[in-house]
Design an enzyme around this catalytic site. Structure first.
Site, PDB file in Angstrom:
ATOM      1  N   GLY A  44       0.562  -1.418   0.293  1.00 43.57           N
ATOM      2  CA  GLY A  44      -0.205  -0.115   0.287  1.00 43.57           C
ATOM      3  C   GLY A  44       0.526   1.438   0.034  1.00 43.57           C
ATOM      4  N   GLU A 101       3.613   4.489   5.604  1.00 45.89           N
ATOM      5  CA  GLU A 101       2.309   2.836   5.726  1.00 45.89           C
ATOM      6  C   GLU A 101       1.674   4.214   5.124  1.00 45.89           C
ATOM      7  OE1 GLU A 101       1.264   0.555   5.375  1.00 45.89           O
ATOM      8  OE2 GLU A 101       0.835  -0.612   7.335  1.00 45.89           O
ATOM      9  N   ASP A 105      -6.120   2.531  10.797  1.00 46.88           N
ATOM     10  CA  ASP A 105      -6.746   2.211  11.077  1.00 46.88           C
ATOM     11  C   ASP A 105      -7.475   1.873  12.647  1.00 46.88           C
ATOM     12  OD1 ASP A 105      -9.643   1.802   9.959  1.00 46.88           O
ATOM     13  OD2 ASP A 105      -9.286  -0.304  10.177  1.00 46.88           O
ATOM     14  N   PHE A 154     -14.208   3.696   3.332  1.00 49.99           N
ATOM     15  CA  PHE A 154     -13.045   2.806   2.289  1.00 49.99           C
ATOM     16  C   PHE A 154     -12.978   3.367   1.291  1.00 49.99           C
ATOM     17  CE2 PHE A 154     -11.291  -0.444   0.282  1.00 49.99           C
ATOM     18  CZ  PHE A 154     -10.691  -1.173   1.218  1.00 49.99           C
TER      19      PHE A 154
HETATM   20  P1  5GP Z   1      -5.114  -0.991  11.164  1.00 51.38           P
HETATM   21  O1  5GP Z   1      -4.384  -2.590  11.837  1.00 51.38           O
HETATM   22  O2  5GP Z   1      -4.274  -0.470  11.453  1.00 51.38           O
HETATM   23  O3  5GP Z   1      -5.961  -1.369  12.244  1.00 51.38           O
HETATM   24  O4  5GP Z   1      -5.303  -1.075   9.936  1.00 51.38           O
HETATM   25  C1  5GP Z   1      -3.885  -1.018   8.513  1.00 51.38           C
HETATM   26  C2  5GP Z   1      -4.964  -1.504   7.251  1.00 51.38           C
HETATM   27  O5  5GP Z   1      -5.943  -1.619   7.084  1.00 51.38           O
HETATM   28  C3  5GP Z   1      -3.819  -0.140   5.842  1.00 51.38           C
HETATM   29  O6  5GP Z   1      -2.502  -0.603   6.070  1.00 51.38           O
HETATM   30  C4  5GP Z   1      -4.326  -1.501   5.627  1.00 51.38           C
HETATM   31  O7  5GP Z   1      -4.418  -2.834   4.249  1.00 51.38           O
HETATM   32  C5  5GP Z   1      -6.359  -1.805   5.811  1.00 51.38           C
HETATM   33  N1  5GP Z   1      -7.074  -0.709   5.844  1.00 51.38           N
HETATM   34  C6  5GP Z   1      -7.747   0.086   6.963  1.00 51.38           C
HETATM   35  N2  5GP Z   1      -8.333   0.971   5.982  1.00 51.38           N
HETATM   36  C7  5GP Z   1      -8.431   1.155   4.658  1.00 51.38           C
HETATM   37  C8  5GP Z   1      -8.939   1.933   3.601  1.00 51.38           C
HETATM   38  O8  5GP Z   1      -9.881   2.752   3.493  1.00 51.38           O
HETATM   39  N3  5GP Z   1      -9.050   1.194   2.568  1.00 51.38           N
HETATM   40  C9  5GP Z   1      -8.079   0.878   2.128  1.00 51.38           C
HETATM   41  N4  5GP Z   1      -7.591   0.011   0.640  1.00 51.38           N
HETATM   42  N5  5GP Z   1      -6.716  -0.416   3.559  1.00 51.38           N
HETATM   43  C10 5GP Z   1      -7.260   0.336   4.297  1.00 51.38           C
END
Ligand code: 5GP
Length: 181
Positions: A44, A101, A105, A154
């Site tokens: 990403g 990164e 999220d 998203f």
């Molecule tokens: P976390 O551990 O912070 O919950 O996860 C982060 C990961 O979730 C990001 O690196 C990404 O891969 C995915 N992610 C979270 N929100 C989005 C979004 O709105 N779009 C996309 N494409 N990926 C997301």
């Protein structure tokens, strides 16, 4: 469920200007002489990283390395336990490191990854994220550089995907479900 592209959330112009600002902050904080290792988290962050590093001055001492990680869990919720698919090529011991990164999220993946990298004893460890979905945070992570705070929707494009698609878009866009016929 099938999705299609919807609206532009962040335009390519806004992204480009914010990337330039972040690069300037990095130069100000790091100076020109100390070696700086930029660690991109695949896949990403690849698009963001390649734009960001090209905004750094030519005579800055910059190295680039990549890591590919995934957190265990189901499709919608990460457990925060990080599995390494592809590790860094070089040691970061004693180095100034910035982890790049795409989006934070819950923060679980990043906080776990930071613990892992701290164990390798870098001289400093900072975080640079393009998008911060702050309302979804479950664990506090210090973001040293942040592109944009975004609402809980998203998004795809500029490196971010849905099921592997749409990483190549120049703008960051939302998606909507395709109506069932
Ligand atoms: P976390 O551990 O912070 O919950 O996860 C982060 C990961 O979730 C990001 O690196 C990404 O891969 C995915 N992610 C979270 N929100 C989005 C979004 O709105 N779009 C996309 N494409 N990926 C997301």
């Amino acid at each position: 469920m099938e999705y299609k592209l919807d609206k532009i959330m962040i335009s390519r112009e806004k992204i480009a200007s914010r990337v330039r600002e972040i690069a300037a902050e990095i130069v100000k904080d790091n100076g020109m002489n100390d070696e700086l290792v930029i660690v991109g988290i695949l896949t990403g962050a690849a698009v963001f990283l390649t734009d960001l590093v090209r905004e750094l001055p030519e005579d800055m001492n910059v190295k680039i390395d990549f890591m590919s990680v995934a957190s265990y869990g189901n499709d919608t919720k990460s457990s925060g336990v990080v599995r390494i698919y592809h590790d860094l090529k070089n040691s970061i011991e004693g180095k100034n490191v910035i982890v790049v990164e795409d989006i934070v999220d819950s923060g679980l993946t990043l906080s776990h990854l930071l613990k892992l990298l701290e164990g390798r004893h870098p001289s400093s460890l900072k975080v640079c994220v393009l998008l911060d979905k702050y309302s979804r945070r479950e664990t506090e992570v210090k973001l040293d550089y942040c592109g944009f705070q975004v609402p809980d929707e998203f998004v795809v494009g500029y490196g971010l995907d849905y099921a592997g698609r749409w990483r190549h878009l120049k703008d960051i866009k939302t998606v909507v479900p395709v109506e069932a016929k």
